[in-house]
Design a protein around this motif. Structure first.
Motif, PDB file in Angstrom:
ATOM      1  N   PRO A  20       0.800  -1.223   0.000  1.00  0.00           N
ATOM      2  CA  PRO A  20       0.000   0.000   0.000  1.00  0.00           C
ATOM      3  C   PRO A  20       0.833   1.273   0.000  1.00  0.00           C
ATOM      4  N   ASP A  21       2.051   1.232   0.561  1.00  0.00           N
ATOM      5  CA  ASP A  21       2.885   2.433   0.610  1.00  0.00           C
ATOM      6  C   ASP A  21       3.685   2.650  -0.669  1.00  0.00           C
ATOM      7  N   GLY A  22       3.503   1.774  -1.664  1.00  0.00           N
ATOM      8  CA  GLY A  22       4.172   1.958  -2.953  1.00  0.00           C
ATOM      9  C   GLY A  22       5.394   1.090  -3.166  1.00  0.00           C
ATOM     10  N   ALA A  23       5.859   0.377  -2.143  1.00  0.00           N
ATOM     11  CA  ALA A  23       6.993  -0.542  -2.327  1.00  0.00           C
ATOM     12  C   ALA A  23       6.607  -1.610  -3.348  1.00  0.00           C
ATOM     13  N   PRO A  39      11.954   0.142  -3.130  1.00  0.00           N
ATOM     14  CA  PRO A  39      11.315   0.518  -1.868  1.00  0.00           C
ATOM     15  C   PRO A  39      10.409   1.730  -2.041  1.00  0.00           C
ATOM     16  N   ALA A  40       9.523   1.927  -1.065  1.00  0.00           N
ATOM     17  CA  ALA A  40       8.590   3.050  -1.120  1.00  0.00           C
ATOM     18  C   ALA A  40       9.363   4.362  -1.253  1.00  0.00           C
ATOM     19  N   GLY A  41       9.015   5.150  -2.249  1.00  0.00           N
ATOM     20  CA  GLY A  41       9.651   6.445  -2.450  1.00  0.00           C
ATOM     21  C   GLY A  41      11.073   6.370  -2.959  1.00  0.00           C
ATOM     22  N   GLY A  42      11.532   5.173  -3.341  1.00  0.00           N
ATOM     23  CA  GLY A  42      12.919   5.011  -3.760  1.00  0.00           C
ATOM     24  C   GLY A  42      13.048   4.533  -5.189  1.00  0.00           C
TER      25      GLY A  42
END
Length: 280
Positions: A20-23, A39-42
């Protein structure tokens, strides 16, 4: 909602994970081979060769190959064992809170028993959330006699420039230098690539850190007593058929491994080892 779904990667069956956090992560059914982790945001944390070969009998160059029951050529089996060139089965992938997770299984068949006469089941569990990736390898002895094996998660970490990267946490650890066969001890805390590096560290710290300008990856493990650090260097990379000649600069393998003291698994017993990566 956490999601795992069947998809394709370069034309081959795969599992796509998205938390859910985008990972995000992608696992081939071929070899249960993790080929991408974002990873999320990476951005992408794993190295995957753009000239890698795919398909039955092929070993993918990069990502995280699963090594079992033999490491490298330390035995009579094909290099790195039996699992990285065979198709696995996706089991149900239940959501666990904010984690996205997939479980893949391989059971011994006639082809593996012809090479290694043991009944076994292997499972890989891939779990992602935020900036963390957990990879667990579990092996069950499904036969009626004990067997011995080695195992590793052959993790190719992406680097911007490996010559400027530093791996921390191996100070004082003894290692076998596979380029010479000699045992040595590491004195400094920082491991750097200045040419070919092929080292098998025994009883290393459970947590290491790979640093380079602007990024950091924490590498933790449990159930694995050894660490393999590998980079082919310029000369050997030029001889690798499924990797561009200059790509040695963009990767460093830091592998959770159980090699120096192989596992003896009794009938009906299970062994498990885990590697955790956290992107800083």
């Amino acid at each position: 909602m956490a999601l795992a779904k069947l998809t394709e990667f370069d034309g081959h069956p795969a599992v796509a994970l998205r938390a859910p956090d985008g990972a995000r992560a992608t696992i081939l059914l071929h070899g249960a081979h993790l080929v991408s982790w974002i990873p999320a945001g990476g951005d992408e944390q794993l190295y995957l060769s753009p000239t890698s070969r795919y398909g039955e009998g092929q070993a993918v160059r990069g990502g995280v190959p699963v090594i079992f029951p033999q490491f490298s050529t330390r035995g009579t089996l094909p290099r790195h064992g039996l699992l990285r060139t065979r198709s696995w089965q996706l089991l149900e992938s239940p959501a666990h809170g904010q984690h996205a997770q997939a479980v893949l299984r391989f059971a011994a068949d006639a082809a593996t028993r012809a090479l290694w006469p043991h009944a076994f089941e292997a499972e890989i569990t891939v779990s992602i959330v935020g900036r963390q990736l957990d990879l667990e390898l579990a092996v069950t002895n499904a036969g009626d006699a004990p067997f011995e094996f080695s195992a590793a998660l052959h993790t190719y970490l992406r680097t911007n420039d490996v010559l400027k990267a530093q791996l921390e946490g191996l100070q004082g650890v003894k290692y076998q230098d596979n380029t010479s066969g000699q045992w040595q001890q590491q004195w400094g805390d920082v491991t750097q690539v200045v040419g070919e590096v092929d080292r098998l560290y025994h009883d290393a710290a459970n947590t290491l850190t790979l640093r380079e300008l602007g990024r950091r990856v924490t590498i933790a493990r449990s159930g694995f007593n050894d660490v393999v650090v590998w980079n082919p260097g310029a000369d050997k990379c030029a001889q690798i058929g499924d990797m561009p000649a200059g790509d040695w600069q963009h990767m460093l393998c830091v592998e959770a491994a159980q090699v120096i003291e192989p596992v003896t698994l009794a009938a009906g017993e299970e062994w498990a080892g885990m590697q955790t990566l956290i992107a800083g």
